[in-house]
Structure formats: C-alpha cells, structure tokens
Design an enzyme around this catalytic site. Structure first.
Site, PDB file in Angstrom:
ATOM      1  N   SER A   9      30.637  95.317 -50.529  1.00 58.32           N
ATOM      2  CA  SER A   9      30.447  96.190 -49.367  1.00 58.32           C
ATOM      3  C   SER A   9      29.271  97.125 -49.582  1.00 58.32           C
ATOM      4  O   SER A   9      29.271  98.248 -49.098  1.00 58.32           O
ATOM      5  CB  SER A   9      31.717  97.006 -49.144  1.00 58.32           C
ATOM      6  OG  SER A   9      31.998  97.737 -50.340  1.00 58.32           O
ATOM      7  N   GLY A  13      25.947  93.585 -48.614  1.00 59.44           N
ATOM      8  CA  GLY A  13      27.310  93.133 -48.320  1.00 59.44           C
ATOM      9  C   GLY A  13      27.758  93.612 -46.945  1.00 59.44           C
ATOM     10  O   GLY A  13      28.341  92.843 -46.157  1.00 59.44           O
ATOM     11  N   PHE A  95      28.270  93.111 -61.879  1.00 62.26           N
ATOM     12  CA  PHE A  95      29.717  93.204 -61.671  1.00 62.26           C
ATOM     13  C   PHE A  95      30.365  91.848 -61.387  1.00 62.26           C
ATOM     14  O   PHE A  95      31.574  91.765 -61.134  1.00 62.26           O
ATOM     15  CB  PHE A  95      30.030  94.148 -60.505  1.00 62.26           C
ATOM     16  CG  PHE A  95      29.411  95.511 -60.652  1.00 62.26           C
ATOM     17  CD1 PHE A  95      29.592  96.253 -61.806  1.00 62.26           C
ATOM     18  CD2 PHE A  95      28.632  96.052 -59.639  1.00 62.26           C
ATOM     19  CE1 PHE A  95      29.019  97.507 -61.951  1.00 62.26           C
ATOM     20  CE2 PHE A  95      28.051  97.302 -59.778  1.00 62.26           C
ATOM     21  CZ  PHE A  95      28.242  98.032 -60.934  1.00 62.26           C
ATOM     22  N   ALA A 152      18.003  94.386 -46.261  1.00 63.69           N
ATOM     23  CA  ALA A 152      19.236  94.480 -45.464  1.00 63.69           C
ATOM     24  C   ALA A 152      19.098  95.397 -44.247  1.00 63.69           C
ATOM     25  O   ALA A 152      19.509  95.032 -43.145  1.00 63.69           O
ATOM     26  CB  ALA A 152      20.375  94.956 -46.370  1.00 63.69           C
ATOM     27  N   LYS A 203      11.980  87.108 -58.281  1.00 67.94           N
ATOM     28  CA  LYS A 203      11.065  87.956 -57.480  1.00 67.94           C
ATOM     29  C   LYS A 203      11.357  89.445 -57.695  1.00 67.94           C
ATOM     30  O   LYS A 203      10.473  90.286 -57.508  1.00 67.94           O
ATOM     31  CB  LYS A 203      11.090  87.565 -56.007  1.00 67.94           C
ATOM     32  CG  LYS A 203      12.401  87.822 -55.265  1.00 67.94           C
ATOM     33  CD  LYS A 203      12.580  89.226 -54.748  1.00 67.94           C
ATOM     34  CE  LYS A 203      14.006  89.486 -54.307  1.00 67.94           C
ATOM     35  NZ  LYS A 203      14.284  90.893 -53.967  1.00 67.94           N
ATOM     36  N   LYS A 294      22.283  99.507 -56.320  1.00 66.95           N
ATOM     37  CA  LYS A 294      21.943  99.074 -57.678  1.00 66.95           C
ATOM     38  C   LYS A 294      20.640  98.282 -57.690  1.00 66.95           C
ATOM     39  O   LYS A 294      20.335  97.546 -56.759  1.00 66.95           O
ATOM     40  CB  LYS A 294      23.064  98.180 -58.243  1.00 66.95           C
ATOM     41  CG  LYS A 294      24.404  98.869 -58.318  1.00 66.95           C
ATOM     42  CD  LYS A 294      24.430  99.876 -59.450  1.00 66.95           C
ATOM     43  CE  LYS A 294      25.718 100.667 -59.438  1.00 66.95           C
ATOM     44  NZ  LYS A 294      25.687 101.855 -60.263  1.00 66.95           N
TER      45      LYS A 294
HETATM   46  P1  NAD Z   1      24.189  97.682 -53.557  1.00 63.25           P
HETATM   47  O1  NAD Z   1      22.917  97.691 -54.298  1.00 63.25           O
HETATM   48  O2  NAD Z   1      24.267  98.453 -52.289  1.00 63.25           O
HETATM   49  O3  NAD Z   1      25.297  98.109 -54.609  1.00 63.25           O
HETATM   50  C1  NAD Z   1      26.401  98.834 -54.309  1.00 63.25           C
HETATM   51  C2  NAD Z   1      27.656  97.987 -54.380  1.00 63.25           C
HETATM   52  O4  NAD Z   1      28.117  97.882 -55.731  1.00 63.25           O
HETATM   53  C3  NAD Z   1      28.781  98.642 -53.592  1.00 63.25           C
HETATM   54  O5  NAD Z   1      29.427  97.677 -52.809  1.00 63.25           O
HETATM   55  C4  NAD Z   1      29.700  99.160 -54.693  1.00 63.25           C
HETATM   56  O6  NAD Z   1      31.036  99.218 -54.278  1.00 63.25           O
HETATM   57  C5  NAD Z   1      29.527  98.095 -55.730  1.00 63.25           C
HETATM   58  N1  NAD Z   1      30.011  98.510 -57.031  1.00 63.25           N
HETATM   59  C6  NAD Z   1      29.722  99.641 -57.707  1.00 63.25           C
HETATM   60  N2  NAD Z   1      30.400  99.662 -58.871  1.00 63.25           N
HETATM   61  C7  NAD Z   1      31.108  98.493 -58.929  1.00 63.25           C
HETATM   62  C8  NAD Z   1      31.978  97.909 -59.877  1.00 63.25           C
HETATM   63  N3  NAD Z   1      32.234  98.527 -61.036  1.00 63.25           N
HETATM   64  N4  NAD Z   1      32.518  96.698 -59.605  1.00 63.25           N
HETATM   65  C9  NAD Z   1      32.236  96.057 -58.467  1.00 63.25           C
HETATM   66  N5  NAD Z   1      31.412  96.561 -57.515  1.00 63.25           N
HETATM   67  C10 NAD Z   1      30.867  97.762 -57.757  1.00 63.25           C
HETATM   68  O7  NAD Z   1      24.624  96.156 -53.231  1.00 63.25           O
HETATM   69  P2  NAD Z   1      23.928  95.125 -52.237  1.00 63.25           P
HETATM   70  O8  NAD Z   1      22.660  95.663 -51.659  1.00 63.25           O
HETATM   71  O9  NAD Z   1      24.989  94.665 -51.293  1.00 63.25           O
HETATM   72  O10 NAD Z   1      23.463  93.956 -53.219  1.00 63.25           O
HETATM   73  C11 NAD Z   1      24.312  92.920 -53.631  1.00 63.25           C
HETATM   74  C12 NAD Z   1      23.454  91.746 -54.034  1.00 63.25           C
HETATM   75  O11 NAD Z   1      22.687  91.313 -52.895  1.00 63.25           O
HETATM   76  C13 NAD Z   1      22.431  92.046 -55.137  1.00 63.25           C
HETATM   77  O12 NAD Z   1      22.355  90.955 -56.009  1.00 63.25           O
HETATM   78  C14 NAD Z   1      21.109  92.172 -54.389  1.00 63.25           C
HETATM   79  O13 NAD Z   1      19.990  91.778 -55.177  1.00 63.25           O
HETATM   80  C15 NAD Z   1      21.323  91.191 -53.255  1.00 63.25           C
HETATM   81  N6  NAD Z   1      20.510  91.453 -52.064  1.00 63.25           N
HETATM   82  C16 NAD Z   1      20.339  92.714 -51.602  1.00 63.25           C
HETATM   83  C17 NAD Z   1      19.573  92.925 -50.460  1.00 63.25           C
HETATM   84  C18 NAD Z   1      19.342  94.299 -49.898  1.00 63.25           C
HETATM   85  O14 NAD Z   1      18.405  94.482 -49.103  1.00 63.25           O
HETATM   86  N7  NAD Z   1      20.155  95.290 -50.238  1.00 63.25           N
HETATM   87  C19 NAD Z   1      19.016  91.836 -49.787  1.00 63.25           C
HETATM   88  C20 NAD Z   1      19.228  90.563 -50.283  1.00 63.25           C
HETATM   89  C21 NAD Z   1      19.982  90.381 -51.430  1.00 63.25           C
HETATM   90  P1  13P Z   2      15.509  94.915 -53.430  1.00 61.97           P
HETATM   91  O1  13P Z   2      16.794  94.759 -54.175  1.00 61.97           O
HETATM   92  O2  13P Z   2      14.312  95.083 -54.305  1.00 61.97           O
HETATM   93  O3  13P Z   2      15.580  95.969 -52.343  1.00 61.97           O
HETATM   94  O4  13P Z   2      15.251  93.545 -52.652  1.00 61.97           O
HETATM   95  C1  13P Z   2      16.002  93.243 -51.538  1.00 61.97           C
HETATM   96  C2  13P Z   2      15.810  91.813 -51.233  1.00 61.97           C
HETATM   97  O5  13P Z   2      16.262  90.975 -51.975  1.00 61.97           O
HETATM   98  C3  13P Z   2      14.999  91.483 -50.050  1.00 61.97           C
HETATM   99  O6  13P Z   2      14.991  90.119 -49.791  1.00 61.97           O
END
Ligand code: NAD
Ligand code: 13P
Length: 345
Positions: A9, A13, A95, A152, A203, A294
């Site tokens: 979330s 997420g 995680f 996101a 990347k 993160k």
């Molecule tokens: P985030 O960076 O917002 O991280 C926060 C999440 O980590 C929260 O849901 C929190 O509850 C959880 N968390 C914290 N401590 C935890 C623990 N001990 N155990 C389990 N969960 C815990 O997360 P995100 O942006 O949703 O990223 C998730 C994945 O998606 C990552 O691999 C990221 O690279 C990828 N991603 C992110 C984006 C973006 O723009 N944010 C885009 C594409 C892919």
């Molecule tokens: P960052 O985790 O560097 O924000 O990248 C988000 C992402 O994967 C965009 O496609």
C-alpha cells in the site's frame, strides 16, 4: 470467479489499487471487492487502514488521489488473503521474502496467480535472484511481472503512459491485462519475464548515477552520456544473467522508457542529486525526504557489486561499480565521469 488481493500500500501499491479498483467493475468474472494488505501503521494517530477505508484515500503514500470504494484496506493478512486467486505483490524489495513467507504460511498457493510490480533483486548464495525467482522459491508458482515508465503519482493523476506485462502463459496474461489496461495506462504484453523485471531493477542504479552527475553541476549532454553507458550496462548485465532475453525487450517501456523517466524525475534520481550535493547518506536522505517511501537504487548497486566482485566482473561494468563506490565507499562524485573517458562502445 477471480478474487484479487494487492499486497502492499505504498506509493505504487496504492496507485495499482486505484487502477484495479477502477477496472474491476468493467468485467464479470471478478469478485468486486479488492483487498489491499497494509503493513500496520498509524498516520496522525489513526490506523492507516481506517483512514483509507473511510476517506478512500491513502494520506501517507498517495495523498490527493481518491480510490474507488471497492478497495478494502486491511492489516489482517488472513482477511486480506481470504479467497484470493490473483495476488499483486507491490512492496519495496527488501520486505519481499518475509512477506511471502507470511503468505505461504496462511494459504495453499499452488493455484495462485501472482504478479510482481517490484523493481529490485537479491543476492542468493553466489548468484542473483530476481523478484519473481524469489517469489517462486517461496510460493512455488511462476509469477508474472509488470514494469515500465511508471512514476506512480503521474499515473494516479491519469496521465497517459505505458507499461510492459511479462507473462509466459497466454490465458493468465489476458487476465492481468484486463486488470491493468486503461485508456491512460497502456499495456504491451510480452512472454519474457526475467528481462522485463531486471531492466526495472537496474535502471534504479543508473538513475542514482545520473542524479549524482546532476549534483556535480554538469549539463544535459554529460547526463545523457552517463544514461547511455547505463543502458549499455543494463543490457550487458541482463544478457549475462539471462542470455535468452529477447533483444527488443530493452526497447519496451520496461527498458529505455523507464530509464528515461526515472532519470528525469524518479526518487532514485532526486536522492542521487541530493547525495551528490550534500554528501548525506542515502539512509538519512530517505528518512528526511521520502516520507516513509523507500529507495531501491543504492541497495541494488550494492547487490550488483557483490555479485560482480565474486565473479571478477567489476571492470566489465565500470558505471555500476563506480556508482556503488560513490554511494558506499566515499569515492569522489566527479569520478563518475571517468567511466566515459575514451569509451568506444
Ligand atoms: P514505497 O516506496 O511507497 O514504500 C512504502 C511501503 O513500504 C508502504 O506500503 C509500507 O507499508 C511498506 N513497508 C514499510 N515497512 C515495511 C515492512 N517492514 N514490511 C512490509 N512493508 C513495509 O512503495 P512503492 O512505491 O509502492 O514501491 C513498491 C515497489 O514498486 C518498489 O519495488 C518500487 O521500485 C516499485 N515501483 C515504484 C514506483 C513508484 O513510482 N513509486 C513505480 C514503479 C515501480
Ligand atoms: P523511483 O523509485 O526512482 O521513483 O522510480 C519509480 C519508477 O520505477 C518509475 O518507473
């Protein structure tokens, strides 16, 4: 009847929940309530799940964007997984193992369809494990992957973009496609999985490097040169681990497009800039600037370095190596440009 659970979330997420929640009513054959597992935490004194369920908004990780009311947030994993047939895994990669072990302890996963939206990798013994390999080792199913140029907050605002769906099985690919495809989120389906997810993890490292370059005060040409070398190393590393990766995967959204968007505005890029300018550690910058989100890039640079060192490959990947050394061994940020001197590739 398929039932979807989103495990995670955070920023991406919650955005995935927004897309899926908007899509589900278009299709029969899906249970209309989608559970979202929320790692337990409070926001301003109230449980995050309560805030999400009463306001249809995740004020901590995606403020300002409304979810549909068919998203049910819960921190009770048993409740989240009740009846699930399709599991969307979207958490920071550090995680993942403990989270998947908790899932495996609660349900029979043998018929579960799983997709990873995670961008990261692991060192397992002497080799690299991708996120889908890590999931497969625990849940004993072959996951699919969704990865692309997907910052996101832009997608939550319905700005048009693309993403790559990697799935080896046609009927499952169609199900995931229906769940994610919208007029603002355009999915291209491929049958490769490992290349798609590895480019997404790699990347992040290059984005840190381009951020470091930016922080030294250079202009666009120099950053573009670092980005190009990064792209070459991403391809070389992916083919080293998975020689069967089709050549055109790097041209999909999960390859070059994700690299470009991440190097213009992603979190790894932004904190790379701050690291370069302030010399504060990435842990401190994450704490100060990301509000609980993160960073994946520095940890991935470390994992690649460990693998390359064990396999005498550090000189084969000079950019990955120097990014690690700048992040963790106090190497001068300007040294990143040494990787470009006399480059003939
Ligand atoms: P985030 O960076 O917002 O991280 C926060 C999440 O980590 C929260 O849901 C929190 O509850 C959880 N968390 C914290 N401590 C935890 C623990 N001990 N155990 C389990 N969960 C815990 O997360 P995100 O942006 O949703 O990223 C998730 C994945 O998606 C990552 O691999 C990221 O690279 C990828 N991603 C992110 C984006 C973006 O723009 N944010 C885009 C594409 C892919
Ligand atoms: P960052 O985790 O560097 O924000 O990248 C988000 C992402 O994967 C965009 O496609």
């Amino acid at each position: 009847m398929e039932k979807v659970c989103i495990y995670g979330s955070g920023n991406w997420g919650t955005t995935a929940a927004k897309i899926i929640g908007e899509n589900i009513p278009k299709f029969s054959g899906f249970h209309q309530t989608v559970n979202m597992f929320v790692h337990p935490e409070k926001f301003n004194g109230t449980e995050l799940t309560e805030l999400i369920n009463t306001t249809n908004e995740n004020p901590k990780y995606l403020p300002g964007h409304k979810l549909t009311s068919n998203i049910h947030a819960t921190s009770d994993l048993r409740e989240a997984l009740d009846g699930v047939t399709m599991l969307v895994v979207v958490i920071p990669h550090q995680f993942l193992p403990s989270s998947m072990k908790a899932v495996a302890a609660l349900i029979d996963t043998s018929k579960l369809k799983v997709i990873s939206l995670i961008k990261g990798m692991y060192i397992a013994k002497d080799s690299i494990q991708t996120t889908t390999q890590a999931i497969e080792a625990i849940l004993k199913v072959k996951p699919s992957v969704l990865s692309g140029a997907n910052i996101a907050s832009e997608i939550a605002g319905h700005q048009i973009c693309e993403s790559t769906l990697g799935c080896a099985f046609k009927s499952e690919s169609d199900l995931w496609y229906n769940l994610f495809q919208t007029d603002y989120f355009n999915i291209q389906c491929v049958t490769d999985v490992y290349g798609v997810e590895l480019y997404g993890a790699l990347k992040n490292v290059v984005a840190v490097g381009v951020g470091i370059a930016e922080g030294t005060g250079v202009g666009n040409n120099s950053k573009a040169a670092i980005l190009r070398l990064g792209l070459l190393e991403m391809k070389k590393f992916t083919l080293h681990l998975f020689p069967d990766t089709p050549n055109d995967i790097i041209l999909q959204s999960c390859g070059v497009a994700d690299l470009v968007t991440s190097c213009m505005g992603g979190r790894n890029y932004k904190l790379g800039v701050e690291f370069s300018k302030t010399k504060k550690s990435f842990d401190q910058l994450e704490e100060e600037l990301l509000g609980g989100q993160k960073l994946q890039g520095p940890a991935t640079a470390h994992e690649i370095y460990l693998y390359n060192k064990n396999h005498n490959l550090t000189e084969e990947f000079p950019l990955f190596t120097i990014i690690y050394q700048i992040c963790y061994e106090s190497r001068d940020t300007h040294d990143i440009f040494k990787t470009l001197h006399g480059l003939r590739l």
